[in-house]
Design an enzyme around this catalytic site. Structure first.
Site, PDB file in Angstrom:
ATOM      1  N   ASN A  10     -32.609 -13.244 -11.784  1.00 23.15           N
ATOM      2  CA  ASN A  10     -31.476 -12.742 -10.988  1.00 23.15           C
ATOM      3  C   ASN A  10     -31.625 -12.765  -8.914  1.00 23.15           C
ATOM      4  OD1 ASN A  10     -29.076 -11.461  -9.501  1.00 23.15           O
ATOM      5  ND2 ASN A  10     -28.640  -9.659 -10.988  1.00 23.15           N
ATOM      6  N   ARG A  89     -28.159 -15.868 -12.000  1.00 24.40           N
ATOM      7  CA  ARG A  89     -26.742 -14.853 -11.801  1.00 24.40           C
ATOM      8  C   ARG A  89     -26.518 -16.254 -10.380  1.00 24.40           C
ATOM      9  NH1 ARG A  89     -25.777  -9.965  -8.220  1.00 24.40           N
ATOM     10  NH2 ARG A  89     -23.981  -9.551  -9.112  1.00 24.40           N
ATOM     11  N   ASP A 148     -20.854 -15.331 -10.807  1.00 21.98           N
ATOM     12  CA  ASP A 148     -19.698 -14.182 -10.940  1.00 21.98           C
ATOM     13  C   ASP A 148     -18.820 -14.120 -10.311  1.00 21.98           C
ATOM     14  OD1 ASP A 148     -21.384 -12.487 -11.757  1.00 21.98           O
ATOM     15  OD2 ASP A 148     -22.026 -11.717  -9.809  1.00 21.98           O
ATOM     16  N   ASN A 211     -23.260   0.847  -7.452  1.00 22.23           N
ATOM     17  CA  ASN A 211     -22.829   0.817  -5.876  1.00 22.23           C
ATOM     18  C   ASN A 211     -22.010   0.147  -5.346  1.00 22.23           C
ATOM     19  OD1 ASN A 211     -24.549   1.865  -3.450  1.00 22.23           O
ATOM     20  ND2 ASN A 211     -25.343  -0.152  -3.286  1.00 22.23           N
ATOM     21  N   ASP A 283     -25.426   7.847  -2.506  1.00 22.49           N
ATOM     22  CA  ASP A 283     -25.510   7.968  -4.032  1.00 22.49           C
ATOM     23  C   ASP A 283     -24.401   8.592  -5.033  1.00 22.49           C
ATOM     24  OD1 ASP A 283     -25.786   8.971  -7.429  1.00 22.49           O
ATOM     25  OD2 ASP A 283     -28.290   9.194  -6.297  1.00 22.49           O
ATOM     26  N   GLY A 333     -19.598   4.132 -14.027  1.00 19.15           N
ATOM     27  CA  GLY A 333     -18.263   4.151 -15.127  1.00 19.15           C
ATOM     28  C   GLY A 333     -19.006   4.648 -16.357  1.00 19.15           C
ATOM     29  N   ASN A 335     -21.502   6.619 -16.629  1.00 20.18           N
ATOM     30  CA  ASN A 335     -22.125   7.939 -16.575  1.00 20.18           C
ATOM     31  C   ASN A 335     -21.538   9.052 -15.762  1.00 20.18           C
ATOM     32  OD1 ASN A 335     -24.276   6.606 -17.417  1.00 20.18           O
ATOM     33  ND2 ASN A 335     -24.730   5.470 -16.198  1.00 20.18           N
TER      34      ASN A 335
END
EC number: 2.7.2.1
Length: 400
Positions: A10, A89, A148, A211, A283, A333, A335
């Site tokens: 990737n 990817r 993707d 992110n 963050d 999503g 955590n």
């Protein structure tokens, strides 16, 4: 030794994620990340057979140097010989690639043709492909591109067209393509399995939140709408990306504020989102941890979740029939119990009620339903894009 493992590459604009997986059981033999390419502090870290390692790369190192290091310093001869194919990817495949394909000269040309829609990523992917050909010449016909955008190619015209002159689409390919398709595909299939619903019958709204972030409406197992557009800038509030804005803001920034096109692009892609709203960091954990004590953190969290809830609500209308579940995945999503709670609280009209204990439990590798008994289902499913890439690669090469 049988060649049944898949090397996954990737290649990002300034990084390289890599892994070696068994496509049958998902067993991960090796995983790692090389980052800070082109800078003095380029470095690499990895996990092999349960043991972690790290090293500094030469100053200015990039994809070629990182791959050379992996092959020369991390891979054992036994592991090299067990690699049967390589999966790449690819962020953007345009309209041409509707599924994963074995890489040929024509495929390389097709990836080059849509570079303008992924100018940071597609050139890096092409480097990864050429380096894989060089390092593993015996596997040249066993390199697979996994796009993707492929999962989103089932979107109907009414979803992917912009209300712009049609010639922009017809002549230049300006339309909505989406992103994170591999993740949306995986969690939708996993939701179908867990809910005991046939893959071609499942109706879910999948929320890939990291992110970068996107939401997809999946009806009868197919994507019918998604929040990202021509590029990954459209849609949700993200770490540093603005998501949806009034396009006239761009003219205001240019004409009134005197900002250059480059400055505007940099602002929208690298200085906005959670970073722009908190004025501290991209963050999400900062906004979550300081929600009760910091106005900027609260503001960022509220805007983030409100935008997400709006998309989920609109996609309920788009699906237009039974909804099996809302699925949260990705780093945030999977955590952030707080993000999930605030978002679902916006959806009480539809009967959603968060179960606090379940929601708090579904973090840090734990999954499951997070809504109360009798409530419509919302659940957490950990994504596994690498497994999808490995399985597609094996299907097109080793097991064909």
């Amino acid at each position: 030794m049988s060649q049944n493992l898949i090397l996954i590459l990737n290649c990002g604009s300034s990084s390289l994620k890599f892994a070696i997986l068994d496509p049958i059981n998902g067993d991960e033999k090796l995983s790692g990340l090389a980052e800070s390419f082109y800078l003095d502090d380029a470095r690499i870290k990895w996990k092999f057979n349960g043991e972690k390692g790290n090293a500094d790369l030469d100053a200015g190192a990039a994809h070629t140097e990182a791959l050379n290091f992996i092959v020369s310093n991390i891979l054992t001869d036994e592991l090299k010989q067990s690699i049967g194919a390589i999966g790449h990817r690819i962020v953007h495949g345009g309209e041409k690639f509707t599924s994963s394909v074995v890489i040929t000269d024509e495929v390389v040309k097709g990836i080059e043709e849509v570079i303008q829609f992924a100018p940071l990523h597609n050139p890096a992917h092409l480097i990864g492909i050429q380096e894989a050909f060089r390092i593993f010449p015996e596997l040249k016909d066993r390199n697979v591109a996994v796009f993707d955008t492929a999962f989103h190619t089932t979107m109907p015209e009414q979803a992917y067209l912009y209300a712009l002159p049609y010639s922009l689409y017809k002549d230049h390919g300006v339309r909505r393509y989406g992103a994170h398709g591999t993740s949306h595909y995986f969690v939708s299939r996993e939701a179908a399995r867990r809910l005991n619903v046939a893959e071609d019958k499942v109706n879910v709204i999948t929320c890939h939140l990291g992110n970068g972030g996107s939401v997809s409406a999946i009806r009868h197992g197919e994507c019918i709408d998604t929040s990202m557009g021509l590029t990954p800038l459209e849609g949700l509030v993200m770490g540093t990306r603005s998501g949806d804005i009034d396009p006239a803001i761009i003219f205001y920034m240019h004409d009134t504020l005197g900002m250059s096109v480059e400055e505007i692009n940099n602002t929208l892609t690298k200085k906005s989102g959670l970073l722009g709203l908190t004025e501290v960091t991209s963050d999400c954990r900062y906004a979550e941890d300081n929600y009760e004590t910091d106005d900027a953190a609260r503001r960022a969290m509220e805007v983030y979740c409100y935008r997400l809830a709006k998309y989920i609500g609109s996609y309920m209308a788009v699906i237009g029939e039974r909804l099996d579940a809302i699925v949260f995945t990705g780093g945030i999503g999977e955590n952030s119990a707080h993000v999930r709670e605030i978002t679902l609280n916006h959806l009480k009209l539809f009967g959603y009620q968060v179960d606090d204990a379940r929601n708090l439990a579904a973090r840090f590798g734990n999954e499951g339903v997070i809504t109360a008994e009798g409530s419509p289902l919302a659940m957490v499913i950990a994504t596994n894009e690498e497994l999808v890439i490995a399985q597609d690669t094996a299907r097109l090469t080793i097991t064909k």
